[in-house]
Design an enzyme around this catalytic site. Structure first.
Site, PDB file in Angstrom:
ATOM      1  N   GLN A  42      -8.026  38.381  17.946  1.00 36.12           N
ATOM      2  CA  GLN A  42      -7.263  38.024  16.819  1.00 36.12           C
ATOM      3  C   GLN A  42      -7.713  36.566  16.370  1.00 36.12           C
ATOM      4  OE1 GLN A  42      -3.542  39.454  17.368  1.00 36.12           O
ATOM      5  NE2 GLN A  42      -3.131  40.055  15.093  1.00 36.12           N
ATOM      6  N   ASP A  69     -10.875  35.968  14.407  1.00 35.96           N
ATOM      7  CA  ASP A  69     -11.080  37.079  13.270  1.00 35.96           C
ATOM      8  C   ASP A  69     -11.068  36.044  11.905  1.00 35.96           C
ATOM      9  OD1 ASP A  69     -10.842  38.906  11.292  1.00 35.96           O
ATOM     10  OD2 ASP A  69      -9.055  40.114  12.506  1.00 35.96           O
ATOM     11  N   TYR A 121      -7.633  51.137  10.176  1.00 32.99           N
ATOM     12  CA  TYR A 121      -8.007  51.151   8.861  1.00 32.99           C
ATOM     13  C   TYR A 121      -7.442  52.086   8.024  1.00 32.99           C
ATOM     14  CZ  TYR A 121     -10.821  46.832   9.801  1.00 32.99           C
ATOM     15  OH  TYR A 121     -11.212  45.656  10.073  1.00 32.99           O
ATOM     16  N   SER A 174      -9.677  38.049   8.640  1.00 33.14           N
ATOM     17  CA  SER A 174      -8.365  37.701   8.443  1.00 33.14           C
ATOM     18  C   SER A 174      -7.970  36.473   7.857  1.00 33.14           C
ATOM     19  CB  SER A 174      -7.316  38.005   9.800  1.00 33.14           C
ATOM     20  OG  SER A 174      -7.550  39.394  10.246  1.00 33.14           O
ATOM     21  N   ARG A 189     -11.287  44.161  15.310  1.00 33.73           N
ATOM     22  CA  ARG A 189     -10.109  43.766  14.959  1.00 33.73           C
ATOM     23  C   ARG A 189      -9.141  44.072  16.216  1.00 33.73           C
ATOM     24  NH1 ARG A 189     -10.742  43.335   9.130  1.00 33.73           N
ATOM     25  NH2 ARG A 189      -9.053  41.973   9.083  1.00 33.73           N
TER      26      ARG A 189
HETATM   27  P1  NAD Z   1      -8.826  46.508   4.204  1.00 37.78           P
HETATM   28  O1  NAD Z   1      -9.294  45.122   3.551  1.00 37.78           O
HETATM   29  O2  NAD Z   1      -9.879  46.968   4.945  1.00 37.78           O
HETATM   30  O3  NAD Z   1      -7.857  47.142   3.281  1.00 37.78           O
HETATM   31  C1  NAD Z   1      -6.825  46.269   2.651  1.00 37.78           C
HETATM   32  C2  NAD Z   1      -5.750  47.396   2.487  1.00 37.78           C
HETATM   33  O4  NAD Z   1      -6.073  48.452   1.547  1.00 37.78           O
HETATM   34  C3  NAD Z   1      -5.582  48.272   3.689  1.00 37.78           C
HETATM   35  O5  NAD Z   1      -4.048  48.112   4.089  1.00 37.78           O
HETATM   36  C4  NAD Z   1      -5.723  49.652   3.449  1.00 37.78           C
HETATM   37  O6  NAD Z   1      -4.894  50.567   4.177  1.00 37.78           O
HETATM   38  C5  NAD Z   1      -5.493  49.744   1.886  1.00 37.78           C
HETATM   39  N1  NAD Z   1      -6.293  50.794   1.371  1.00 37.78           N
HETATM   40  C6  NAD Z   1      -7.140  51.453   1.310  1.00 37.78           C
HETATM   41  N2  NAD Z   1      -7.436  52.593   0.490  1.00 37.78           N
HETATM   42  C7  NAD Z   1      -6.077  52.426  -0.122  1.00 37.78           C
HETATM   43  C8  NAD Z   1      -5.930  53.368  -1.137  1.00 37.78           C
HETATM   44  N3  NAD Z   1      -6.421  54.396  -1.489  1.00 37.78           N
HETATM   45  N4  NAD Z   1      -4.405  53.103  -1.687  1.00 37.78           N
HETATM   46  C9  NAD Z   1      -4.011  52.073  -1.218  1.00 37.78           C
HETATM   47  N5  NAD Z   1      -4.242  51.212  -0.253  1.00 37.78           N
HETATM   48  C10 NAD Z   1      -5.310  51.432   0.135  1.00 37.78           C
HETATM   49  O7  NAD Z   1      -7.925  45.686   5.327  1.00 37.78           O
HETATM   50  P2  NAD Z   1      -7.729  44.584   6.391  1.00 37.78           P
HETATM   51  O8  NAD Z   1      -6.751  43.785   5.587  1.00 37.78           O
HETATM   52  O9  NAD Z   1      -8.987  43.949   6.691  1.00 37.78           O
HETATM   53  O10 NAD Z   1      -7.025  45.131   7.643  1.00 37.78           O
HETATM   54  C11 NAD Z   1      -6.318  46.572   7.634  1.00 37.78           C
HETATM   55  C12 NAD Z   1      -5.771  46.515   8.887  1.00 37.78           C
HETATM   56  O11 NAD Z   1      -6.544  46.369  10.149  1.00 37.78           O
HETATM   57  C13 NAD Z   1      -4.543  45.490   9.200  1.00 37.78           C
HETATM   58  O12 NAD Z   1      -3.327  45.755   8.511  1.00 37.78           O
HETATM   59  C14 NAD Z   1      -4.370  45.746  10.875  1.00 37.78           C
HETATM   60  O13 NAD Z   1      -3.739  46.976  11.052  1.00 37.78           O
HETATM   61  C15 NAD Z   1      -5.695  45.886  11.272  1.00 37.78           C
HETATM   62  N6  NAD Z   1      -6.219  44.479  11.554  1.00 37.78           N
HETATM   63  C16 NAD Z   1      -6.028  44.276  12.861  1.00 37.78           C
HETATM   64  C17 NAD Z   1      -6.470  42.823  13.273  1.00 37.78           C
HETATM   65  C18 NAD Z   1      -6.331  42.458  14.622  1.00 37.78           C
HETATM   66  O14 NAD Z   1      -5.578  42.989  15.466  1.00 37.78           O
HETATM   67  N7  NAD Z   1      -7.273  41.542  14.848  1.00 37.78           N
HETATM   68  C19 NAD Z   1      -6.996  41.868  12.205  1.00 37.78           C
HETATM   69  C20 NAD Z   1      -6.854  42.546  10.917  1.00 37.78           C
HETATM   70  C21 NAD Z   1      -6.481  43.774  10.622  1.00 37.78           C
END
Ligand code: NAD
Length: 376
Positions: free
Chosen positions: A125, A128, A226, A131, A120
Protein backbone atom coordinates in the site's frame (compact mmCIF):
# COMPACT_ATOMS: atom_id res chain seq x y z
CA UNK A 1 24.63 2.36 -5.74
CA UNK A 2 23.81 5.46 -7.74
CA UNK A 3 20.23 6.19 -8.77
CA UNK A 4 19.65 8.65 -11.61
CA UNK A 5 16.57 10.85 -11.87
CA UNK A 6 15.58 11.73 -15.42
CA UNK A 7 13.87 14.92 -16.55
CA UNK A 8 10.45 14.16 -18.02
CA UNK A 9 9.76 14.92 -21.66
CA UNK A 10 6.66 16.42 -23.30
CA UNK A 11 4.03 18.15 -21.21
CA UNK A 12 4.72 16.22 -17.99
CA UNK A 13 5.34 18.58 -15.05
CA UNK A 14 6.11 16.06 -12.33
CA UNK A 15 9.49 14.68 -11.32
CA UNK A 16 9.99 11.20 -9.84
CA UNK A 17 11.50 12.44 -6.56
CA UNK A 18 11.82 15.78 -4.79
CA UNK A 19 14.78 16.92 -2.65
CA UNK A 20 13.24 15.48 0.57
CA UNK A 21 13.41 12.02 -1.01
CA UNK A 22 17.08 12.60 -1.91
CA UNK A 23 17.73 13.02 1.82
CA UNK A 24 15.92 9.71 2.48
CA UNK A 25 17.96 7.97 -0.24
CA UNK A 26 21.24 9.35 1.07
CA UNK A 27 20.32 7.93 4.51
CA UNK A 28 19.94 4.54 2.80
CA UNK A 29 23.48 4.94 1.43
CA UNK A 30 22.30 5.65 -2.14
CA UNK A 31 23.97 8.36 -4.25
CA UNK A 32 21.59 10.41 -6.37
CA UNK A 33 22.33 11.95 -9.76
CA UNK A 34 19.63 14.32 -11.02
CA UNK A 35 19.32 15.51 -14.61
CA UNK A 36 19.69 19.28 -15.03
CA UNK A 37 16.37 21.08 -14.49
CA UNK A 38 14.53 17.79 -13.79
CA UNK A 39 12.49 19.34 -10.97
CA UNK A 40 11.92 22.72 -12.59
CA UNK A 41 8.20 22.22 -13.35
CA UNK A 42 7.56 20.68 -9.93
CA UNK A 43 9.14 23.76 -8.31
CA UNK A 44 12.34 22.06 -7.14
CA UNK A 45 15.50 23.74 -8.43
CA UNK A 46 18.87 22.15 -9.10
CA UNK A 47 20.18 24.07 -6.05
CA UNK A 48 17.44 22.48 -3.89
CA UNK A 49 18.54 19.04 -5.07
CA UNK A 50 22.22 19.87 -4.44
CA UNK A 51 21.39 21.15 -0.94
CA UNK A 52 19.65 17.81 -0.26
CA UNK A 53 22.81 15.92 -1.25
CA UNK A 54 22.26 15.10 -4.95
CA UNK A 55 24.63 15.78 -7.84
CA UNK A 56 23.34 17.44 -11.00
CA UNK A 57 24.44 16.29 -14.46
CA UNK A 58 23.41 16.32 -18.11
CA UNK A 59 21.12 13.48 -19.29
CA UNK A 60 23.84 11.45 -20.96
CA UNK A 61 25.98 11.50 -17.78
CA UNK A 62 23.00 10.60 -15.61
CA UNK A 63 22.31 7.60 -17.85
CA UNK A 64 25.92 6.44 -18.00
CA UNK A 65 26.59 7.06 -14.30
CA UNK A 66 23.58 5.34 -12.71
CA UNK A 67 22.79 1.72 -12.02
CA UNK A 68 19.10 2.50 -11.79
CA UNK A 69 17.11 5.26 -13.49
CA UNK A 70 13.92 6.74 -12.14
CA UNK A 71 11.31 8.60 -14.14
CA UNK A 72 7.54 9.05 -14.07
CA UNK A 73 6.96 8.14 -17.73
CA UNK A 74 9.17 5.65 -19.56
CA UNK A 75 12.09 7.34 -21.34
CA UNK A 76 11.59 7.81 -25.10
CA UNK A 77 11.96 4.69 -27.26
CA UNK A 78 14.92 6.34 -29.01
CA UNK A 79 16.67 6.59 -25.63
CA UNK A 80 16.72 2.82 -25.13
CA UNK A 81 19.92 2.38 -27.15
CA UNK A 82 21.70 4.72 -24.75
CA UNK A 83 21.09 2.35 -21.81
CA UNK A 84 23.54 -0.40 -20.90
CA UNK A 85 22.63 -4.06 -20.64
CA UNK A 86 21.59 -4.87 -17.06
CA UNK A 87 20.67 -1.29 -16.25
CA UNK A 88 17.43 -0.88 -14.28
CA UNK A 89 14.66 1.48 -15.44
CA UNK A 90 11.88 2.28 -13.03
CA UNK A 91 8.78 4.18 -14.19
CA UNK A 92 5.02 3.93 -14.74
CA UNK A 93 4.91 1.70 -17.79
CA UNK A 94 1.39 0.94 -19.10
CA UNK A 95 2.71 -2.31 -20.65
CA UNK A 96 0.03 -2.69 -23.31
CA UNK A 97 0.30 0.89 -24.56
CA UNK A 98 4.11 0.62 -24.51
CA UNK A 99 4.50 -2.96 -25.70
CA UNK A 100 6.99 -2.13 -28.48
CA UNK A 101 9.01 0.01 -26.05
CA UNK A 102 9.08 -2.89 -23.59
CA UNK A 103 10.10 -5.42 -26.25
CA UNK A 104 12.99 -3.17 -27.24
CA UNK A 105 14.03 -2.84 -23.58
CA UNK A 106 13.85 -6.63 -23.14
CA UNK A 107 16.02 -7.25 -26.19
CA UNK A 108 18.49 -4.68 -24.88
CA UNK A 109 18.73 -6.72 -21.64
CA UNK A 110 17.30 -3.97 -19.43
CA UNK A 111 15.55 -4.63 -16.16
CA UNK A 112 12.28 -2.72 -16.29
CA UNK A 113 10.38 -2.13 -13.06
CA UNK A 114 6.84 -1.04 -13.80
CA UNK A 115 5.47 1.02 -10.92
CA UNK A 116 1.91 0.59 -12.18
CA UNK A 117 2.24 -3.16 -11.64
CA UNK A 118 2.93 -2.99 -7.93
CA UNK A 119 0.40 -5.47 -6.48
CA UNK A 120 -2.61 -3.83 -4.76
CA UNK A 121 -1.92 -5.68 -1.49
CA UNK A 122 -1.85 -4.36 2.07
CA UNK A 123 1.95 -4.77 2.26
CA UNK A 124 2.42 -2.78 -0.95
CA UNK A 125 0.00 0.00 0.00
CA UNK A 126 2.78 2.49 0.86
CA UNK A 127 4.29 1.95 -2.62
CA UNK A 128 1.01 2.17 -4.53
CA UNK A 129 1.58 4.88 -7.09
CA UNK A 130 -1.75 4.21 -8.83
CA UNK A 131 -3.61 5.00 -5.61
CA UNK A 132 -1.58 8.16 -4.96
CA UNK A 133 -2.15 9.50 -8.45
CA UNK A 134 -5.84 8.52 -8.42
CA UNK A 135 -6.20 10.52 -5.20
CA UNK A 136 -4.78 13.57 -6.97
CA UNK A 137 -7.05 13.03 -9.99
CA UNK A 138 -10.20 12.63 -7.90
CA UNK A 139 -9.44 15.83 -6.00
CA UNK A 140 -8.54 17.90 -9.04
CA UNK A 141 -11.46 16.59 -11.12
CA UNK A 142 -13.94 18.02 -8.61
CA UNK A 143 -12.13 21.36 -8.52
CA UNK A 144 -12.10 21.54 -12.31
CA UNK A 145 -15.82 20.72 -12.44
CA UNK A 146 -16.55 23.38 -9.81
CA UNK A 147 -14.62 25.99 -11.77
CA UNK A 148 -16.36 25.14 -15.08
CA UNK A 149 -19.87 24.87 -13.63
CA UNK A 150 -21.90 28.09 -13.94
CA UNK A 151 -23.43 27.36 -10.52
CA UNK A 152 -22.38 27.19 -6.86
CA UNK A 153 -21.56 23.80 -5.32
CA UNK A 154 -22.91 24.64 -1.83
CA UNK A 155 -26.34 25.82 -0.85
CA UNK A 156 -26.48 29.59 -0.32
CA UNK A 157 -29.02 31.47 1.73
CA UNK A 158 -28.55 35.15 1.15
CA UNK A 159 -30.47 38.39 0.83
CA UNK A 160 -30.48 37.64 -2.89
CA UNK A 161 -32.45 34.45 -2.28
CA UNK A 162 -31.68 30.81 -1.70
CA UNK A 163 -29.47 28.90 -4.08
CA UNK A 164 -29.86 25.13 -4.16
CA UNK A 165 -26.71 22.99 -3.83
CA UNK A 166 -25.32 21.36 -6.97
CA UNK A 167 -25.79 17.67 -7.53
CA UNK A 168 -22.73 15.58 -8.34
CA UNK A 169 -22.93 12.06 -9.76
CA UNK A 170 -19.88 9.87 -9.25
CA UNK A 171 -19.49 6.78 -11.43
CA UNK A 172 -17.07 4.32 -9.84
CA UNK A 173 -16.10 4.56 -6.18
CA UNK A 174 -12.50 3.32 -6.37
CA UNK A 175 -9.62 5.47 -5.13
CA UNK A 176 -10.34 8.47 -7.42
CA UNK A 177 -14.10 8.22 -6.96
CA UNK A 178 -13.92 8.10 -3.15
CA UNK A 179 -11.64 11.15 -3.13
CA UNK A 180 -14.05 12.94 -5.49
CA UNK A 181 -16.97 12.15 -3.14
CA UNK A 182 -15.06 13.57 -0.17
CA UNK A 183 -14.11 16.81 -1.96
CA UNK A 184 -17.54 17.35 -3.57
CA UNK A 185 -19.16 16.89 -0.13
CA UNK A 186 -16.68 19.32 1.44
CA UNK A 187 -17.70 21.86 -1.18
CA UNK A 188 -21.34 21.33 -0.16
CA UNK A 189 -22.73 19.39 -3.13
CA UNK A 190 -25.26 16.57 -2.94
CA UNK A 191 -23.46 13.43 -4.09
CA UNK A 192 -24.87 10.25 -5.65
CA UNK A 193 -22.70 7.26 -6.48
CA UNK A 194 -22.78 4.15 -8.67
CA UNK A 195 -20.40 1.20 -8.37
CA UNK A 196 -20.63 -2.50 -9.09
CA UNK A 197 -18.70 -3.59 -6.01
CA UNK A 198 -20.96 -3.90 -2.96
CA UNK A 199 -17.90 -3.53 -0.69
CA UNK A 200 -17.77 0.22 -1.34
CA UNK A 201 -21.34 0.87 -0.23
CA UNK A 202 -20.42 1.61 3.41
CA UNK A 203 -17.41 3.76 2.41
CA UNK A 204 -19.62 5.86 0.13
CA UNK A 205 -22.17 6.34 2.91
CA UNK A 206 -19.50 7.23 5.47
CA UNK A 207 -18.25 9.99 3.15
CA UNK A 208 -21.76 11.42 2.89
CA UNK A 209 -22.60 10.08 -0.58
CA UNK A 210 -25.81 8.24 -1.55
CA UNK A 211 -25.05 4.81 -3.01
CA UNK A 212 -27.42 3.86 -5.80
CA UNK A 213 -27.70 0.14 -6.14
CA UNK A 214 -28.40 -1.64 -9.41
CA UNK A 215 -29.49 -5.20 -8.76
CA UNK A 216 -27.64 -8.12 -10.31
CA UNK A 217 -24.05 -6.81 -10.31
CA UNK A 218 -21.47 -9.50 -11.00
CA UNK A 219 -18.58 -9.68 -8.54
CA UNK A 220 -15.58 -12.01 -8.54
CA UNK A 221 -13.44 -12.52 -5.45
CA UNK A 222 -10.61 -13.70 -7.76
CA UNK A 223 -10.45 -10.21 -9.32
CA UNK A 224 -8.43 -8.95 -6.32
CA UNK A 225 -10.93 -6.30 -5.21
CA UNK A 226 -11.42 -4.97 -8.74
CA UNK A 227 -14.59 -4.81 -10.83
CA UNK A 228 -15.36 -7.34 -13.57
CA UNK A 229 -17.25 -7.07 -16.86
CA UNK A 230 -21.05 -7.03 -16.28
CA UNK A 231 -23.84 -8.88 -18.10
CA UNK A 232 -25.70 -7.16 -20.96
CA UNK A 233 -28.89 -7.14 -18.88
CA UNK A 234 -27.13 -5.41 -15.97
CA UNK A 235 -25.47 -2.88 -18.30
CA UNK A 236 -28.83 -1.89 -19.77
CA UNK A 237 -30.47 -1.50 -16.34
CA UNK A 238 -27.49 0.47 -15.06
CA UNK A 239 -27.39 2.80 -18.11
CA UNK A 240 -31.12 3.56 -17.65
CA UNK A 241 -30.72 4.38 -13.97
CA UNK A 242 -27.59 6.44 -14.63
CA UNK A 243 -29.51 8.37 -17.31
CA UNK A 244 -32.21 9.25 -14.74
CA UNK A 245 -29.66 10.44 -12.19
CA UNK A 246 -27.51 12.28 -14.80
CA UNK A 247 -30.50 14.35 -15.92
CA UNK A 248 -30.91 15.52 -12.32
CA UNK A 249 -27.14 16.22 -11.92
CA UNK A 250 -24.99 19.26 -12.60
CA UNK A 251 -21.70 17.38 -12.60
CA UNK A 252 -20.69 13.82 -13.44
CA UNK A 253 -17.25 12.55 -12.39
CA UNK A 254 -16.70 9.28 -14.23
CA UNK A 255 -13.95 7.01 -12.87
CA UNK A 256 -15.18 3.48 -13.63
CA UNK A 257 -12.51 1.12 -14.94
CA UNK A 258 -11.96 -2.62 -15.32
CA UNK A 259 -8.26 -3.57 -15.19
CA UNK A 260 -6.88 -4.73 -18.55
CA UNK A 261 -10.13 -3.92 -20.42
CA UNK A 262 -11.85 -1.00 -22.07
CA UNK A 263 -13.69 1.22 -19.59
CA UNK A 264 -17.44 0.45 -19.30
CA UNK A 265 -19.72 2.80 -21.25
CA UNK A 266 -22.07 4.26 -18.66
CA UNK A 267 -23.15 7.59 -20.15
CA UNK A 268 -24.77 7.15 -23.53
CA UNK A 269 -25.07 9.73 -26.28
CA UNK A 270 -28.76 10.27 -25.45
CA UNK A 271 -27.91 10.71 -21.75
CA UNK A 272 -25.63 13.65 -22.60
CA UNK A 273 -28.34 15.16 -24.83
CA UNK A 274 -30.84 14.90 -21.97
CA UNK A 275 -28.55 16.60 -19.44
CA UNK A 276 -28.90 20.28 -18.50
CA UNK A 277 -26.86 22.67 -20.65
CA UNK A 278 -24.01 24.04 -18.54
CA UNK A 279 -23.45 20.65 -16.87
CA UNK A 280 -19.96 19.20 -16.67
CA UNK A 281 -18.73 15.64 -17.25
CA UNK A 282 -15.17 14.89 -16.16
CA UNK A 283 -14.21 11.54 -17.65
CA UNK A 284 -11.23 10.19 -15.74
CA UNK A 285 -11.57 6.91 -17.64
CA UNK A 286 -10.80 8.69 -20.93
CA UNK A 287 -7.41 6.98 -21.41
CA UNK A 288 -9.11 3.56 -21.51
CA UNK A 289 -11.94 4.60 -23.82
CA UNK A 290 -14.03 6.72 -21.43
CA UNK A 291 -17.24 6.09 -19.46
CA UNK A 292 -19.07 8.54 -21.70
CA UNK A 293 -19.70 7.57 -25.31
CA UNK A 294 -18.80 11.07 -26.51
CA UNK A 295 -15.54 11.56 -24.59
CA UNK A 296 -12.50 12.40 -26.66
CA UNK A 297 -9.25 11.49 -24.93
CA UNK A 298 -7.20 14.55 -23.90
CA UNK A 299 -9.81 16.88 -25.45
CA UNK A 300 -12.39 19.16 -23.90
CA UNK A 301 -15.55 19.34 -25.97
CA UNK A 302 -19.00 20.87 -25.59
CA UNK A 303 -22.02 18.85 -26.71
CA UNK A 304 -25.53 20.23 -26.28
CA UNK A 305 -24.08 22.78 -23.84
CA UNK A 306 -22.51 20.01 -21.72
CA UNK A 307 -18.75 20.23 -21.13
CA UNK A 308 -17.11 16.84 -21.59
CA UNK A 309 -13.56 16.82 -20.27
CA UNK A 310 -11.36 13.99 -21.57
CA UNK A 311 -8.19 15.21 -19.90
CA UNK A 312 -6.34 12.68 -17.82
CA UNK A 313 -3.16 14.38 -16.66
CA UNK A 314 -4.41 15.98 -13.45
CA UNK A 315 -1.41 14.66 -11.48
CA UNK A 316 0.84 16.64 -13.85
CA UNK A 317 -1.21 19.78 -13.05
CA UNK A 318 -0.57 19.18 -9.35
CA UNK A 319 3.14 18.64 -9.97
CA UNK A 320 4.35 19.59 -6.52
CA UNK A 321 2.23 17.33 -4.30
CA UNK A 322 1.89 14.63 -6.96
CA UNK A 323 5.73 14.43 -7.16
CA UNK A 324 5.88 14.36 -3.36
CA UNK A 325 3.49 11.39 -3.21
CA UNK A 326 5.20 9.65 -6.14
CA UNK A 327 8.63 10.06 -4.49
CA UNK A 328 7.37 8.72 -1.14
CA UNK A 329 5.98 5.64 -2.89
CA UNK A 330 9.35 5.15 -4.66
CA UNK A 331 11.28 5.40 -1.37
CA UNK A 332 9.03 2.72 0.15
CA UNK A 333 9.69 0.46 -2.83
CA UNK A 334 13.45 1.07 -2.54
CA UNK A 335 13.28 -0.16 1.05
CA UNK A 336 12.59 -3.68 -0.26
CA UNK A 337 14.87 -3.39 -3.30
CA UNK A 338 18.06 -2.20 -1.62
CA UNK A 339 20.06 -4.08 1.04
CA UNK A 340 21.97 -2.66 4.03
CA UNK A 341 25.07 -2.07 1.88
CA UNK A 342 22.93 -0.01 -0.53
CA UNK A 343 23.10 -2.70 -3.23
CA UNK A 344 20.15 -3.43 -5.47
CA UNK A 345 18.86 -6.95 -4.76
CA UNK A 346 16.03 -8.22 -6.96
CA UNK A 347 14.59 -11.02 -4.84
CA UNK A 348 12.18 -12.67 -7.27
CA UNK A 349 10.65 -14.69 -4.39
CA UNK A 350 9.13 -11.42 -3.15
CA UNK A 351 5.66 -11.02 -4.65
CA UNK A 352 5.98 -7.23 -4.91
CA UNK A 353 9.34 -7.37 -6.72
CA UNK A 354 8.31 -10.27 -8.94
CA UNK A 355 4.98 -8.63 -9.81
CA UNK A 356 6.65 -5.30 -10.61
CA UNK A 357 9.54 -6.64 -12.72
CA UNK A 358 8.33 -6.44 -16.31
CA UNK A 359 11.61 -7.60 -17.89
CA UNK A 360 14.90 -8.92 -16.49
CA UNK A 361 17.78 -10.80 -18.13
CA UNK A 362 16.05 -10.77 -21.53
CA UNK A 363 12.83 -12.34 -20.19
CA UNK A 364 9.35 -11.11 -19.39
CA UNK A 365 8.98 -11.80 -15.65
CA UNK A 366 5.75 -10.40 -14.19
CA UNK A 367 2.84 -12.76 -14.68
CA UNK A 368 0.52 -9.80 -15.27
CA UNK A 369 2.74 -8.45 -18.06
CA UNK A 370 2.85 -11.89 -19.64
CA UNK A 371 -0.95 -12.08 -19.52
CA UNK A 372 -1.39 -8.53 -20.83
CA UNK A 373 0.98 -9.20 -23.75
CA UNK A 374 -0.31 -12.74 -24.37
CA UNK A 375 3.06 -14.35 -23.75
CA UNK A 376 2.87 -18.09 -23.02
P1 NAD B 1 -10.32 1.18 -10.86
O1 NAD B 1 -9.66 2.45 -11.29
O2 NAD B 1 -10.00 -0.08 -11.56
O3 NAD B 1 -11.92 1.40 -10.97
C1 NAD B 1 -12.58 2.48 -10.35
C2 NAD B 1 -13.93 2.02 -9.83
O4 NAD B 1 -14.83 1.79 -10.92
C3 NAD B 1 -13.90 0.73 -9.01
O5 NAD B 1 -14.42 0.97 -7.73
C4 NAD B 1 -14.79 -0.22 -9.82
O6 NAD B 1 -15.53 -1.11 -9.01
C5 NAD B 1 -15.69 0.77 -10.54
N1 NAD B 1 -16.40 0.22 -11.70
C6 NAD B 1 -15.95 -0.62 -12.66
N2 NAD B 1 -16.92 -0.92 -13.54
C7 NAD B 1 -18.01 -0.22 -13.16
C8 NAD B 1 -19.33 -0.12 -13.66
N3 NAD B 1 -19.74 -0.79 -14.74
N4 NAD B 1 -20.19 0.70 -13.02
C9 NAD B 1 -19.81 1.36 -11.91
N5 NAD B 1 -18.59 1.29 -11.38
C10 NAD B 1 -17.70 0.50 -11.98
O7 NAD B 1 -10.15 0.93 -9.32
P2 NAD B 1 -9.08 1.50 -8.28
O8 NAD B 1 -9.52 2.82 -7.81
O9 NAD B 1 -7.71 1.39 -8.85
O10 NAD B 1 -9.21 0.43 -7.11
C11 NAD B 1 -10.33 -0.38 -6.94
C12 NAD B 1 -10.17 -1.21 -5.67
O11 NAD B 1 -8.93 -1.93 -5.64
C13 NAD B 1 -10.13 -0.43 -4.39
O12 NAD B 1 -11.29 0.14 -3.96
C14 NAD B 1 -9.61 -1.53 -3.47
O13 NAD B 1 -10.57 -2.49 -3.14
C15 NAD B 1 -8.54 -2.11 -4.32
N6 NAD B 1 -7.27 -1.43 -3.99
C16 NAD B 1 -6.48 -2.01 -3.07
C17 NAD B 1 -5.28 -1.37 -2.73
C18 NAD B 1 -4.34 -1.95 -1.75
O14 NAD B 1 -4.74 -2.74 -0.92
N7 NAD B 1 -3.06 -1.61 -1.85
C19 NAD B 1 -4.91 -0.19 -3.34
C20 NAD B 1 -5.78 0.37 -4.27
C21 NAD B 1 -6.93 -0.28 -4.61
Amino acid sequence: MTIGVLKETGTENRVAILPAEVVAMKKMGIDVLVETNAGERAFATDSDFIAAGANIAERIEVISGSEMLLSINPPLEDDINTFKEGQVLCSVLSPVENSSWLEKARLRGLTVLALDLIPRTTRAQSMDILSSMATVSGYKAVLEAASLLPRFFPMFMSAAGTIKPSRVLILGAGVAGLQAIAIARKLGAIVEVFDVRSAVKEEVKSLGGKFIEVEGAKEDSAAGGYAVEQTEDFKRKQQELIQQRAIASDVVIATAQIPGRKAPVLLLNETVYSMKPGSVIIDLAASTGGNCELTQYRKNIVVNGVNIIGKSDYPSDMSSDASKMFGCNVINLLKILVDKEARLVLNMQDDIINGTTATHGGEYISQRVRQMLNIK
